[in-house]
Design a protein around this motif. Structure first.
Motif, PDB file in Angstrom:
ATOM      1  N   UNK A 190       0.828  -1.196   0.000  1.00 26.57           N
ATOM      2  CA  UNK A 190       0.000   0.000   0.000  1.00 26.57           C
ATOM      3  C   UNK A 190       0.860   1.243   0.000  1.00 26.57           C
ATOM      4  N   UNK A 191       0.225   2.373   0.254  1.00 25.64           N
ATOM      5  CA  UNK A 191       0.928   3.643   0.284  1.00 25.64           C
ATOM      6  C   UNK A 191       0.988   4.167   1.708  1.00 25.64           C
ATOM      7  N   UNK A 192       2.138   4.721   2.064  1.00 22.39           N
ATOM      8  CA  UNK A 192       2.261   5.470   3.307  1.00 22.39           C
ATOM      9  C   UNK A 192       2.024   6.925   2.916  1.00 22.39           C
ATOM     10  N   UNK A 193       1.025   7.562   3.511  1.00 27.67           N
ATOM     11  CA  UNK A 193       0.619   8.912   3.113  1.00 27.67           C
ATOM     12  C   UNK A 193       1.000   9.897   4.205  1.00 27.67           C
ATOM     13  N   UNK A 194       1.773  10.904   3.844  1.00 26.41           N
ATOM     14  CA  UNK A 194       2.209  11.917   4.811  1.00 26.41           C
ATOM     15  C   UNK A 194       1.127  12.977   4.985  1.00 26.41           C
ATOM     16  N   UNK A 195       1.373  13.878   5.915  1.00 23.82           N
ATOM     17  CA  UNK A 195       0.435  14.975   6.142  1.00 23.82           C
ATOM     18  C   UNK A 195       0.332  15.862   4.902  1.00 23.82           C
ATOM     19  N   UNK A 196       1.428  15.966   4.134  1.00 20.81           N
ATOM     20  CA  UNK A 196       1.435  16.769   2.904  1.00 20.81           C
ATOM     21  C   UNK A 196       0.898  15.963   1.714  1.00 20.81           C
ATOM     22  N   UNK A 197       0.332  14.773   1.993  1.00 19.59           N
ATOM     23  CA  UNK A 197      -0.262  13.893   0.984  1.00 19.59           C
ATOM     24  C   UNK A 197       0.773  13.315   0.020  1.00 19.59           C
ATOM     25  N   UNK A 198       2.051  13.226   0.462  1.00 21.72           N
ATOM     26  CA  UNK A 198       3.059  12.524  -0.328  1.00 21.72           C
ATOM     27  C   UNK A 198       2.857  11.033  -0.127  1.00 21.72           C
ATOM     28  N   UNK A 199       2.941  10.277  -1.223  1.00 22.11           N
ATOM     29  CA  UNK A 199       2.703   8.843  -1.143  1.00 22.11           C
ATOM     30  C   UNK A 199       3.975   8.072  -1.470  1.00 22.11           C
TER      31      UNK A 199
END
Length: 80
Positions: free
Chosen positions: A15-24
């Motif tokens: 899956x994707x790890x999504x940061x607060x800045x929506x970087x995947x």
């Protein structure tokens, strides 16, 4: 060796790890696999199995042969 539980078939999730800045960024969640020696009293022998922690709980509760029967597996499918 594949990171897969011999009894339940659990394998890594992707899956994707999504940061607060929506970087995947891609990530893998690996199953909690353990190498264990399990005693089978019906056959009076020990077997080595690579199984997940969840499967180990089920085997401890039911017994290895009855768990394999409920999953539709044989001992030859599982033994490492």
């Amino acid at each position: 060796m594949a990171r897969k539980c011999k009894l339940t078939g659990k394998k890594p999730l992707v899956g994707n790890r999504v940061s607060h800045a929506n970087n995947k960024t891609k990530m893998r969640q690996l199953p909690n696999l353990q190498n264990k020696r399990i005693y089978i009293p019906e056959e009076d022998r020990w077997v080595r199995v690579r199984l997940s922690a969840r499967a180990l709980r089920s085997v401890t509760k039911k017994g290895l042969l009855s768990f394999l029967k409920s999953e539709g597996l044989t001992l030859k499918d599982v033994v490492a």
